[in-house]
Motif scaffolding. Sequence first.
Motif, PDB file in Angstrom:
ATOM      1  N   SER A  64       3.288  10.866 -22.976  1.00 32.73           N
ATOM      2  CA  SER A  64       2.512  11.570 -22.294  1.00 32.73           C
ATOM      3  C   SER A  64       2.812  11.521 -20.834  1.00 32.73           C
ATOM      4  N   ALA A  65       2.490  12.749 -20.308  1.00 32.93           N
ATOM      5  CA  ALA A  65       2.871  12.860 -18.682  1.00 32.93           C
ATOM      6  C   ALA A  65       1.401  12.710 -18.160  1.00 32.93           C
ATOM      7  N   ASN A  66       0.471  12.368 -18.494  1.00 31.04           N
ATOM      8  CA  ASN A  66      -0.879  12.155 -17.928  1.00 31.04           C
ATOM      9  C   ASN A  66      -1.353  10.901 -17.880  1.00 31.04           C
ATOM     10  N   GLY A  67      -0.921   9.822 -18.362  1.00 33.59           N
ATOM     11  CA  GLY A  67      -1.343   8.555 -18.143  1.00 33.59           C
ATOM     12  C   GLY A  67      -0.669   7.683 -17.080  1.00 33.59           C
ATOM     13  N   ALA A  68      -0.784   6.435 -17.461  1.00 33.85           N
ATOM     14  CA  ALA A  68      -0.434   5.137 -16.314  1.00 33.85           C
ATOM     15  C   ALA A  68       1.070   5.426 -16.348  1.00 33.85           C
ATOM     16  N   VAL A  69       1.417   5.198 -15.162  1.00 29.86           N
ATOM     17  CA  VAL A  69       2.827   5.403 -14.677  1.00 29.86           C
ATOM     18  C   VAL A  69       3.666   4.083 -14.392  1.00 29.86           C
ATOM     19  N   VAL A  70       4.764   3.860 -15.210  1.00 34.97           N
ATOM     20  CA  VAL A  70       5.621   2.664 -15.031  1.00 34.97           C
ATOM     21  C   VAL A  70       6.748   3.299 -13.922  1.00 34.97           C
ATOM     22  N   TYR A  71       6.736   2.181 -13.170  1.00 38.09           N
ATOM     23  CA  TYR A  71       7.757   2.332 -11.991  1.00 38.09           C
ATOM     24  C   TYR A  71       8.994   1.460 -12.442  1.00 38.09           C
ATOM     25  N   PHE A  72      10.329   1.858 -12.459  1.00 43.04           N
ATOM     26  CA  PHE A  72      11.401   1.378 -12.905  1.00 43.04           C
ATOM     27  C   PHE A  72      12.113   1.121 -11.485  1.00 43.04           C
ATOM     28  N   ASN A  73      13.072   0.104 -11.198  1.00 47.82           N
ATOM     29  CA  ASN A  73      13.882  -0.261 -10.147  1.00 47.82           C
ATOM     30  C   ASN A  73      14.940   0.664 -10.065  1.00 47.82           C
ATOM     31  N   GLY A  74      14.994   1.501  -8.815  1.00 50.93           N
ATOM     32  CA  GLY A  74      16.041   2.394  -8.576  1.00 50.93           C
ATOM     33  C   GLY A  74      17.179   2.061  -8.336  1.00 50.93           C
ATOM     34  N   LEU A  82      18.444   9.337  -9.744  1.00 54.25           N
ATOM     35  CA  LEU A  82      17.895  10.752  -9.498  1.00 54.25           C
ATOM     36  C   LEU A  82      18.840  11.872  -9.889  1.00 54.25           C
ATOM     37  N   ALA A  83      20.031  11.540  -9.452  1.00 55.15           N
ATOM     38  CA  ALA A  83      21.069  12.571  -9.856  1.00 55.15           C
ATOM     39  C   ALA A  83      21.383  12.719 -11.189  1.00 55.15           C
ATOM     40  N   MET A  94       8.755  14.617  -8.536  1.00 54.53           N
ATOM     41  CA  MET A  94       8.689  14.480  -7.348  1.00 54.53           C
ATOM     42  C   MET A  94      10.062  13.672  -6.890  1.00 54.53           C
ATOM     43  N   PRO A  95      10.686  14.551  -5.932  1.00 50.75           N
ATOM     44  CA  PRO A  95      11.895  13.840  -5.240  1.00 50.75           C
ATOM     45  C   PRO A  95      11.828  12.856  -4.352  1.00 50.75           C
ATOM     46  N   LYS A  96      13.017  11.954  -4.307  1.00 49.09           N
ATOM     47  CA  LYS A  96      12.854  10.783  -3.431  1.00 49.09           C
ATOM     48  C   LYS A  96      11.994  11.018  -2.214  1.00 49.09           C
ATOM     49  N   THR A  97      10.883  10.251  -2.034  1.00 47.54           N
ATOM     50  CA  THR A  97       9.842  10.283  -1.004  1.00 47.54           C
ATOM     51  C   THR A  97       9.942   9.016  -0.490  1.00 47.54           C
ATOM     52  N   PRO A  98       9.710   9.095   0.801  1.00 46.97           N
ATOM     53  CA  PRO A  98       9.469   7.786   2.037  1.00 46.97           C
ATOM     54  C   PRO A  98       8.069   7.418   1.703  1.00 46.97           C
ATOM     55  N   ILE A  99       8.003   6.274   1.606  1.00 46.17           N
ATOM     56  CA  ILE A  99       6.617   5.270   1.632  1.00 46.17           C
ATOM     57  C   ILE A  99       6.425   4.721   3.084  1.00 46.17           C
ATOM     58  N   HIS A 100       5.456   5.359   3.785  1.00 45.80           N
ATOM     59  CA  HIS A 100       5.175   4.838   5.184  1.00 45.80           C
ATOM     60  C   HIS A 100       6.657   5.075   5.882  1.00 45.80           C
ATOM     61  N   ASP A 101       7.094   6.452   6.090  1.00 42.82           N
ATOM     62  CA  ASP A 101       8.224   6.612   6.850  1.00 42.82           C
ATOM     63  C   ASP A 101       9.557   5.802   6.250  1.00 42.82           C
ATOM     64  N   GLY A 102       9.565   5.370   5.049  1.00 45.85           N
ATOM     65  CA  GLY A 102      10.509   4.475   4.652  1.00 45.85           C
ATOM     66  C   GLY A 102      10.789   3.154   4.676  1.00 45.85           C
ATOM     67  N   GLU A 103       9.546   2.675   5.676  1.00 48.14           N
ATOM     68  CA  GLU A 103       9.567   1.195   6.202  1.00 48.14           C
ATOM     69  C   GLU A 103       9.147   0.339   4.901  1.00 48.14           C
ATOM     70  N   CYS A 104       8.684   0.993   3.516  1.00 44.35           N
ATOM     71  CA  CYS A 104       8.076   0.278   2.423  1.00 44.35           C
ATOM     72  C   CYS A 104       9.198   0.739   0.966  1.00 44.35           C
ATOM     73  N   GLY A 105      10.163   1.600   1.541  1.00 48.52           N
ATOM     74  CA  GLY A 105      10.839   1.964   0.477  1.00 48.52           C
ATOM     75  C   GLY A 105      10.645   3.120   0.060  1.00 48.52           C
ATOM     76  N   TYR A 106      11.048   3.800  -1.030  1.00 48.05           N
ATOM     77  CA  TYR A 106      11.124   5.146  -1.404  1.00 48.05           C
ATOM     78  C   TYR A 106      10.776   5.246  -2.823  1.00 48.05           C
ATOM     79  N   LEU A 120      10.436   5.992 -10.121  1.00 41.50           N
ATOM     80  CA  LEU A 120      11.334   5.276  -9.812  1.00 41.50           C
ATOM     81  C   LEU A 120      11.184   4.693  -8.240  1.00 41.50           C
ATOM     82  N   TYR A 121      11.627   3.501  -7.889  1.00 41.47           N
ATOM     83  CA  TYR A 121      11.420   3.020  -6.767  1.00 41.47           C
ATOM     84  C   TYR A 121      12.714   2.349  -6.059  1.00 41.47           C
TER      85      TYR A 121
END
Length: 124
Positions: A64-74, A82-83, A94-106, A120-121
């Motif tokens: 499913s593309a509509n349920g819970a999301v599992v985040y894997f270590n990137g 991603l490549a 959604m491409p690589k996106t900064p979390i709080h301007d990258g302070e908390c990772g991507y 991915l994180y």
Amino acid sequence: MINNVATWFELPVIDMPRAQGFYRSILNVSFKEEEMSGYQMAIFDAEEGSVSGMLILGEHYQPSANGAVVYFNGGADLSEPLAKVEASGGSVLMPKTPIHDGECGYFAMLLDSEGNRVGLYSQA
């Protein structure tokens, strides 16, 4: 021992070899294959005590593309896995996106080869 909120995950698949190939390619992981009560399982190899999960094929499991999301270590840099997504049969939602301007990772979101929405994180 760390008291993780999540302890296990199961990702439904339609084609087990294809799904394993996808995750081997983008995450450089290996699996322990098992079968139980008509279910095919591929358990992600993980260090003792760490949160892990498996790919599962069988009745009552539907990607499913509509349920819970599992985040894997990137890994060290999210750009590397991603490549490999599209060449491995998935698509980047959604491409690589900064979390709080990258302070908390991507983070990034993708559809795996089976149609599951996963994340991915990474710190970089």
